[in-house]
Motif scaffolding. Sequence first.
Motif, short mmCIF file in Angstrom:
data_model
loop_
_atom_site.label_atom_id
_atom_site.label_comp_id
_atom_site.label_asym_id
_atom_site.label_seq_id
_atom_site.Cartn_x
_atom_site.Cartn_y
_atom_site.Cartn_z
N ASP A 69 0.91 -1.17 -0.07
CA ASP A 69 0.04 -0.09 0.01
C ASP A 69 0.94 1.32 0.01
O ASP A 69 0.42 2.22 -0.68
CB ASP A 69 -1.04 -0.16 1.18
N SER A 72 2.50 1.96 -3.49
CA SER A 72 1.47 2.20 -4.56
C SER A 72 0.89 3.27 -4.30
O SER A 72 -0.05 3.87 -4.99
CB SER A 72 0.34 0.77 -4.66
N LYS A 74 -1.16 3.94 -1.65
CA LYS A 74 -2.47 3.94 -0.92
C LYS A 74 -2.29 4.35 0.47
O LYS A 74 -3.63 4.58 1.16
CB LYS A 74 -3.09 2.44 -1.08
#
Length: 75
Positions: A69, A72, A74
């Motif tokens: 996460d 990426s 996120k």
Amino acid sequence: RTVSDLMTMDVICCTAAEPMERVYELMDRHQIRYLPVLDHGSLCGLVSLLDVVRHRLEESEAEAEALKDYVSGKA
């Protein structure tokens, strides 16, 4: 023969509040697969090496997911 002839007298134990790292360390150092868990000096359960391995696997999976996460974007 009786159980008392075979049983371990110096039992390695932990408490319910013991960190999992310490439990693994005890199991590894003493080459044991089951560890009695005490609460105020009374047996309240057992923890197995499989329990410890599963816990560590869950931690590793959560760390890997958090890292994915983060990479990426996120998180």
